[in-house]
Design an enzyme around this catalytic site. Structure first.
Site, PDB file in Angstrom:
ATOM      1  N   ARG A   1       6.157  -2.264  -5.115  1.00 12.37           N
ATOM      2  CA  ARG A   1       6.240  -1.306  -3.994  1.00 12.37           C
ATOM      3  C   ARG A   1       7.678  -0.781  -3.863  1.00 12.37           C
ATOM      4  NH1 ARG A   1       1.315   0.369  -1.432  1.00 12.37           N
ATOM      5  NH2 ARG A   1       2.577   0.758   0.418  1.00 12.37           N
TER       6      ARG A   1
ATOM      7  N   ASN B   1       1.209  11.854  -4.982  1.00 11.85           N
ATOM      8  CA  ASN B   1       2.419  11.026  -4.989  1.00 11.85           C
ATOM      9  C   ASN B   1       2.545  10.115  -6.212  1.00 11.85           C
ATOM     10  OD1 ASN B   1       0.539   9.150  -4.259  1.00 11.85           O
ATOM     11  ND2 ASN B   1       1.431   8.661  -2.261  1.00 11.85           N
TER      12      ASN B   1
ATOM     13  N   TYR C   1     -10.522   3.713  -2.019  1.00  8.51           N
ATOM     14  CA  TYR C   1      -9.741   4.045  -0.825  1.00  8.51           C
ATOM     15  C   TYR C   1     -10.609   3.935   0.439  1.00  8.51           C
ATOM     16  CZ  TYR C   1      -5.575   5.589  -3.382  1.00  8.51           C
ATOM     17  OH  TYR C   1      -4.435   5.637  -4.150  1.00  8.51           O
TER      18      TYR C   1
ATOM     19  N   HIS D   1      -0.075   4.685  -7.567  1.00  5.44           N
ATOM     20  CA  HIS D   1      -0.583   3.734  -6.581  1.00  5.44           C
ATOM     21  C   HIS D   1       0.010   2.373  -6.882  1.00  5.44           C
ATOM     22  CE1 HIS D   1      -3.256   1.073  -4.362  1.00  5.44           C
ATOM     23  NE2 HIS D   1      -3.435   0.403  -5.493  1.00  5.44           N
TER      24      HIS D   1
ATOM     25  N   LYS E   1      -1.410   8.522 -11.048  1.00  7.77           N
ATOM     26  CA  LYS E   1      -2.377   9.439 -10.438  1.00  7.77           C
ATOM     27  C   LYS E   1      -2.472  10.771 -11.201  1.00  7.77           C
ATOM     28  CE  LYS E   1      -1.912   7.413  -5.809  1.00  7.77           C
ATOM     29  NZ  LYS E   1      -1.710   7.688  -4.356  1.00  7.77           N
TER      30      LYS E   1
ATOM     31  N   THR F   1       5.466   6.114   0.508  1.00 11.93           N
ATOM     32  CA  THR F   1       4.261   6.922   0.291  1.00 11.93           C
ATOM     33  C   THR F   1       4.596   8.409   0.232  1.00 11.93           C
ATOM     34  OG1 THR F   1       3.020   5.267   1.555  1.00 11.93           O
ATOM     35  CG2 THR F   1       1.948   7.393   1.196  1.00 11.93           C
TER      36      THR F   1
ATOM     37  N   GLU G   1      -8.469  -5.103  -6.600  1.00 10.90           N
ATOM     38  CA  GLU G   1      -8.355  -3.840  -7.330  1.00 10.90           C
ATOM     39  C   GLU G   1      -8.370  -4.069  -8.839  1.00 10.90           C
ATOM     40  OE1 GLU G   1      -5.824  -1.792  -3.661  1.00 10.90           O
ATOM     41  OE2 GLU G   1      -4.822  -2.170  -5.565  1.00 10.90           O
TER      42      GLU G   1
ATOM     43  N   ARG H   1       8.300   7.507  -7.170  1.00 12.90           N
ATOM     44  CA  ARG H   1       7.833   8.635  -6.355  1.00 12.90           C
ATOM     45  C   ARG H   1       8.954   9.636  -6.094  1.00 12.90           C
ATOM     46  NH1 ARG H   1       3.863   5.003  -2.494  1.00 12.90           N
ATOM     47  NH2 ARG H   1       1.895   5.519  -3.551  1.00 12.90           N
TER      48      ARG H   1
HETATM   49  P1  ATP Z   1      -1.366   4.007  -2.452  1.00 16.42           P
HETATM   50  O1  ATP Z   1      -2.410   3.176  -1.751  1.00 16.42           O
HETATM   51  O2  ATP Z   1      -1.942   5.208  -3.151  1.00 16.42           O
HETATM   52  O3  ATP Z   1      -0.469   3.179  -3.319  1.00 16.42           O
HETATM   53  P2  ATP Z   1       0.291   3.843  -0.157  1.00 16.42           P
HETATM   54  O4  ATP Z   1      -0.143   2.425  -0.107  1.00 16.42           O
HETATM   55  O5  ATP Z   1       1.763   4.108  -0.245  1.00 16.42           O
HETATM   56  O6  ATP Z   1      -0.393   4.610  -1.346  1.00 16.42           O
HETATM   57  P3  ATP Z   1      -1.674   4.397   1.855  1.00 16.42           P
HETATM   58  O7  ATP Z   1      -1.361   4.359   3.303  1.00 16.42           O
HETATM   59  O8  ATP Z   1      -2.449   3.281   1.241  1.00 16.42           O
HETATM   60  O9  ATP Z   1      -0.288   4.622   1.093  1.00 16.42           O
HETATM   61  O10 ATP Z   1      -2.416   5.789   1.578  1.00 16.42           O
HETATM   62  C1  ATP Z   1      -3.168   5.957   0.394  1.00 16.42           C
HETATM   63  C2  ATP Z   1      -2.955   7.355  -0.127  1.00 16.42           C
HETATM   64  O11 ATP Z   1      -3.474   8.276   0.819  1.00 16.42           O
HETATM   65  C3  ATP Z   1      -1.488   7.741  -0.267  1.00 16.42           C
HETATM   66  O12 ATP Z   1      -0.959   7.402  -1.516  1.00 16.42           O
HETATM   67  C4  ATP Z   1      -1.520   9.230  -0.086  1.00 16.42           C
HETATM   68  O13 ATP Z   1      -1.826   9.881  -1.312  1.00 16.42           O
HETATM   69  C5  ATP Z   1      -2.652   9.428   0.868  1.00 16.42           C
HETATM   70  N1  ATP Z   1      -2.109   9.583   2.218  1.00 16.42           N
HETATM   71  C6  ATP Z   1      -1.666   8.616   3.027  1.00 16.42           C
HETATM   72  N2  ATP Z   1      -1.236   9.096   4.192  1.00 16.42           N
HETATM   73  C7  ATP Z   1      -1.426  10.444   4.110  1.00 16.42           C
HETATM   74  C8  ATP Z   1      -1.199  11.522   4.990  1.00 16.42           C
HETATM   75  N3  ATP Z   1      -0.676  11.338   6.199  1.00 16.42           N
HETATM   76  N4  ATP Z   1      -1.522  12.771   4.549  1.00 16.42           N
HETATM   77  C9  ATP Z   1      -2.050  12.961   3.340  1.00 16.42           C
HETATM   78  N5  ATP Z   1      -2.298  11.980   2.466  1.00 16.42           N
HETATM   79  C10 ATP Z   1      -1.993  10.740   2.845  1.00 16.42           C
HETATM   80 MG    MG Z   2      -2.157   1.823  -0.178  1.00 19.27          MG
END
Ligand code: ATP
Ligand code: MG
Length: 139
Positions: A87, A114, A51, A117, A11, A93, A128, A104
């Site tokens: 993962r 973070n 997203y 992805h 990212k 996350t 994707e 991370r």
């Molecule tokens: P990614 O999809 O980026 O790999 P993830 O699968 O761990 O991350 P998701 O739940 O898919 O988490 O959320 C996608 C992205 O949205 C996260 O990586 C984070 O940057 C952002 N995000 C998720 N939850 C929050 C939150 N509560 N506050 C702010 N940003 C958030």
């Molecule tokens: Mg995700």
């Protein structure tokens, strides 16, 4: 059908901080083979679609702004049990909750910035990867 591939992005925060090389190194050291790789900047529409599942969440606009704020690396990675193992490699996350030594935990500063992805299922890994790469860009 289960696949042995996942999709990742390094990212904008991690690229901006100069961590992309170390992160790619950690991925390959962990046994992930790079099948496809691209250095690019996401446009608002692309990031929003990527997203799209989070469109109704309160952090959606900030997430799109962040993901379009600078260049990213996009990649398809291959390894046995790729989605789950990746993962585990990237960690939770929220980097404050990410296990010691995960990408991370090492390189991310906050839940929004973070560092990486990782796809959350084989189905999404496929979707994707196809979103970013043609068949002629995979080796
Ligand atoms: P990614 O999809 O980026 O790999 P993830 O699968 O761990 O991350 P998701 O739940 O898919 O988490 O959320 C996608 C992205 O949205 C996260 O990586 C984070 O940057 C952002 N995000 C998720 N939850 C929050 C939150 N509560 N506050 C702010 N940003 C958030
Ligand atoms: Mg995700």
């Amino acid at each position: 059908m289960a696949t042995n591939r996942t999709f990742t992005m390094i990212k904008p925060d991690a690229v901006q901080n100069g961590h992309a090389g170390k992160i790619l190194d950690q991925m390959t050291e962990a046994g992930f083979k790079v099948i496809a790789l691209k250095y690019m900047q996401l446009e608002e529409t692309t990031a929003g679609n990527f997203y799209g599942v989070h469109r109704e969440r309160p952090f959606f606009n900030d997430l799109v702004t962040f993901m379009t704020s600078g260049p990213i690396y996009a990649a398809i990675l291959e390894k046995e049990n790729a989605v789950a193992d990746f993962r585990t490699l990237i960690g939770a996350t929220n980097p404050a909750e990410a296990a010691e030594g995960t990408i991370r935990q090492r390189f991310a500063k906050s839940i929004d910035a973070n560092a990486v992805h990782g796809s959350d299922s084989d189905e999404n890994a496929d979707i994707e990867g196809n979103f970013f790469f043609s068949q002629f860009e995979r080796f």
